[in-house]
Write a protein that holds these residues in place. Sequence first.
Motif, PDB file in Angstrom:
ATOM      1  N   LEU A 138      40.805  -8.906  63.465  1.00 15.55           N
ATOM      2  CA  LEU A 138      40.547  -7.922  62.429  1.00 15.55           C
ATOM      3  C   LEU A 138      41.143  -8.312  61.084  1.00 15.55           C
ATOM      4  N   ALA A 139      42.243  -9.032  61.104  1.00  6.97           N
ATOM      5  CA  ALA A 139      42.885  -9.408  59.850  1.00  6.97           C
ATOM      6  C   ALA A 139      41.992 -10.271  58.985  1.00  6.97           C
ATOM      7  N   SER A 140      41.036 -10.972  59.610  1.00  9.57           N
ATOM      8  CA  SER A 140      40.176 -11.873  58.850  1.00  9.57           C
ATOM      9  C   SER A 140      38.859 -11.227  58.438  1.00  9.57           C
ATOM     10  N   LEU A 141      38.611 -10.001  58.845  1.00  5.01           N
ATOM     11  CA  LEU A 141      37.350  -9.340  58.547  1.00  5.01           C
ATOM     12  C   LEU A 141      37.409  -8.632  57.210  1.00  5.01           C
ATOM     13  N   THR A 142      36.253  -8.480  56.586  1.00  5.26           N
ATOM     14  CA  THR A 142      36.171  -7.670  55.377  1.00  5.26           C
ATOM     15  C   THR A 142      36.354  -6.202  55.755  1.00  5.26           C
ATOM     16  N   GLN A 143      36.527  -5.347  54.771  1.00  7.07           N
ATOM     17  CA  GLN A 143      36.688  -3.916  55.043  1.00  7.07           C
ATOM     18  C   GLN A 143      35.457  -3.360  55.744  1.00  7.07           C
ATOM     19  N   THR A 144      34.287  -3.800  55.309  1.00  9.43           N
ATOM     20  CA  THR A 144      33.050  -3.342  55.954  1.00  9.43           C
ATOM     21  C   THR A 144      33.021  -3.776  57.409  1.00  9.43           C
ATOM     22  N   GLN A 200      35.552  -4.515  59.305  1.00  5.34           N
ATOM     23  CA  GLN A 200      36.569  -3.779  60.050  1.00  5.34           C
ATOM     24  C   GLN A 200      36.046  -2.409  60.473  1.00  5.34           C
ATOM     25  N   PHE A 201      35.327  -1.765  59.585  1.00  7.36           N
ATOM     26  CA  PHE A 201      34.703  -0.478  59.907  1.00  7.36           C
ATOM     27  C   PHE A 201      33.735  -0.635  61.076  1.00  7.36           C
ATOM     28  N   TYR A 202      32.852  -1.641  61.005  1.00  2.00           N
ATOM     29  CA  TYR A 202      31.903  -1.892  62.093  1.00  2.00           C
ATOM     30  C   TYR A 202      32.649  -2.182  63.395  1.00  2.00           C
ATOM     31  N   SER A 203      33.667  -3.056  63.311  1.00  5.55           N
ATOM     32  CA  SER A 203      34.406  -3.465  64.501  1.00  5.55           C
ATOM     33  C   SER A 203      35.125  -2.281  65.140  1.00  5.55           C
ATOM     34  N   ASN A 204      35.695  -1.413  64.325  1.00  4.36           N
ATOM     35  CA  ASN A 204      36.396  -0.244  64.856  1.00  4.36           C
ATOM     36  C   ASN A 204      35.439   0.683  65.602  1.00  4.36           C
ATOM     37  N   VAL A 205      34.241   0.862  65.058  1.00  5.10           N
ATOM     38  CA  VAL A 205      33.257   1.710  65.730  1.00  5.10           C
ATOM     39  C   VAL A 205      32.813   1.081  67.047  1.00  5.10           C
ATOM     40  N   LEU A 206      32.603  -0.226  67.050  1.00  6.99           N
ATOM     41  CA  LEU A 206      32.226  -0.902  68.295  1.00  6.99           C
ATOM     42  C   LEU A 206      33.312  -0.759  69.350  1.00  6.99           C
ATOM     43  N   ARG A 207      34.562  -0.953  68.942  1.00 10.73           N
ATOM     44  CA  ARG A 207      35.667  -0.797  69.893  1.00 10.73           C
ATOM     45  C   ARG A 207      35.718   0.631  70.431  1.00 10.73           C
ATOM     46  N   ASP A 208      35.517   1.597  69.562  1.00 12.64           N
ATOM     47  CA  ASP A 208      35.534   2.997  69.978  1.00 12.64           C
ATOM     48  C   ASP A 208      34.444   3.267  71.013  1.00 12.64           C
ATOM     49  N   LEU A 209      33.247   2.752  70.780  1.00 14.63           N
ATOM     50  CA  LEU A 209      32.145   2.981  71.717  1.00 14.63           C
ATOM     51  C   LEU A 209      32.392   2.281  73.047  1.00 14.63           C
ATOM     52  N   LEU A 210      32.940   1.070  72.997  1.00 13.95           N
ATOM     53  CA  LEU A 210      33.228   0.352  74.234  1.00 13.95           C
ATOM     54  C   LEU A 210      34.304   1.077  75.047  1.00 13.95           C
ATOM     55  N   GLU A 211      35.333   1.551  74.382  1.00 16.91           N
ATOM     56  CA  GLU A 211      36.414   2.244  75.094  1.00 16.91           C
ATOM     57  C   GLU A 211      35.954   3.572  75.672  1.00 16.91           C
ATOM     58  N   PRO A 232      22.114 -12.193  55.398  1.00 14.89           N
ATOM     59  CA  PRO A 232      22.997 -11.047  55.164  1.00 14.89           C
ATOM     60  C   PRO A 232      22.344  -9.756  55.651  1.00 14.89           C
ATOM     61  N   THR A 233      23.163  -8.828  56.115  1.00 19.04           N
ATOM     62  CA  THR A 233      22.663  -7.541  56.583  1.00 19.04           C
ATOM     63  C   THR A 233      23.332  -6.426  55.795  1.00 19.04           C
ATOM     64  N   LYS A 234      22.584  -5.351  55.559  1.00 18.03           N
ATOM     65  CA  LYS A 234      23.107  -4.244  54.749  1.00 18.03           C
ATOM     66  C   LYS A 234      23.896  -3.257  55.582  1.00 18.03           C
ATOM     67  N   ASP A 235      23.740  -3.315  56.912  1.00 18.42           N
ATOM     68  CA  ASP A 235      24.435  -2.377  57.777  1.00 18.42           C
ATOM     69  C   ASP A 235      24.446  -2.921  59.199  1.00 18.42           C
ATOM     70  N   LEU A 236      24.971  -2.126  60.102  1.00 17.49           N
ATOM     71  CA  LEU A 236      24.963  -2.450  61.524  1.00 17.49           C
ATOM     72  C   LEU A 236      24.081  -1.443  62.231  1.00 17.49           C
ATOM     73  N   LYS A 240      23.492   8.496  61.119  1.00 15.39           N
ATOM     74  CA  LYS A 240      24.272   7.536  60.341  1.00 15.39           C
ATOM     75  C   LYS A 240      25.751   7.872  60.449  1.00 15.39           C
ATOM     76  N   VAL A 241      26.548   6.821  60.548  1.00 14.69           N
ATOM     77  CA  VAL A 241      27.997   6.941  60.545  1.00 14.69           C
ATOM     78  C   VAL A 241      28.478   6.348  59.224  1.00 14.69           C
ATOM     79  N   HIS A 242      29.189   7.136  58.428  1.00 21.28           N
ATOM     80  CA  HIS A 242      29.534   6.738  57.064  1.00 21.28           C
ATOM     81  C   HIS A 242      31.032   6.488  56.912  1.00 21.28           C
ATOM     82  N   ARG A 243      31.337   5.523  56.063  1.00 19.54           N
ATOM     83  CA  ARG A 243      32.682   5.348  55.538  1.00 19.54           C
ATOM     84  C   ARG A 243      32.542   4.804  54.131  1.00 19.54           C
ATOM     85  N   GLY A 244      32.731   5.673  53.135  1.00 14.64           N
ATOM     86  CA  GLY A 244      32.481   5.274  51.752  1.00 14.64           C
ATOM     87  C   GLY A 244      31.026   4.888  51.579  1.00 14.64           C
ATOM     88  N   ARG A 245      30.783   3.708  51.009  1.00 12.04           N
ATOM     89  CA  ARG A 245      29.412   3.224  50.832  1.00 12.04           C
ATOM     90  C   ARG A 245      28.873   2.516  52.064  1.00 12.04           C
TER      91      ARG A 245
END
Length: 266
Positions: free
Chosen positions: A24-30, A32-43, A65-69, A100-105
């Motif tokens: 996570l330390a190497s991920l962009t803020q966007t 990190q948001f995607y990764s956190n949601v994936l972890r939440d769904l897996l758990e 490039p992708t605009k979202d997940l 849609k799941v939002h965090r800022g933009r």
Amino acid sequence: MHARDRQIAALGTKHSTDVDAFKLASLTQTEQFYSNVLRDLLESDLPFMIGGGYAVNLYTHARCPTKDLDIFTTAAEFPRLLSHLQRNNRVSADESWLGKVHRGRDFIDVIFGSSNGAVPVQEEWFQYAAQAQVLGHCVPVINPTELIWSKAFIQKRNRHDGVDIVHLILKQREAIDWQRLIMYMNPHWEILLCHLLTFRWIYPSERDAIPDWLLDDLLERLSRQREGPPPAAKLCRGRLLSSSDYRSATEKWGFLNVEDECGNER
């Protein structure tokens, strides 16, 4: 490592040599948001699959490039997923096909159908899903067959997923279940034929990626159709592709909007 390169990992494995790059330390803020949601769904053990641009990049290594997940689930499971994610995120929903799941933009699409109503996510999709590393997590990814089906109707003025379909055919020809794809697209076989002809035109040296029996079947259907008269009623099925680009046909030019009857003419 560039952000969009981090989307790519080996399919079909639970571990990758690049796993350390997903910390996570190497991920962009966007990311990190995607990764956190994936972890939440897996758990939470809620059923979902990755689709959209991330899935296309995994299967083709295109690194676009992708605009979202895009997260896919069934209509039955959609309320549970959105309710669960609402505990830590702001969510919104179009009850007809997505939330849609939002965090800022930043946002994540949670999809259980399609805007035209023709492509509902089905439980069987899960049995065909692959496994891949996405943003540090081993997650299910929609099979190339269902991925093509999910993109077949996205043909708008400002967005056209035909290039994704062409490149999925190019890179995943052996993994595509053509029998299953034609079963999905049987009422819309002309759309499938259009995508296949486009592929043949773009990559003429790769024409054998499309099975002869499939092309023969579709061309025979076309031949039979040409022998009969056209429909007596003025029909427009264009709004299955774009609700806005074909509005004049149904609102000004006297054509009937037959989204619910698109399978009648074969």
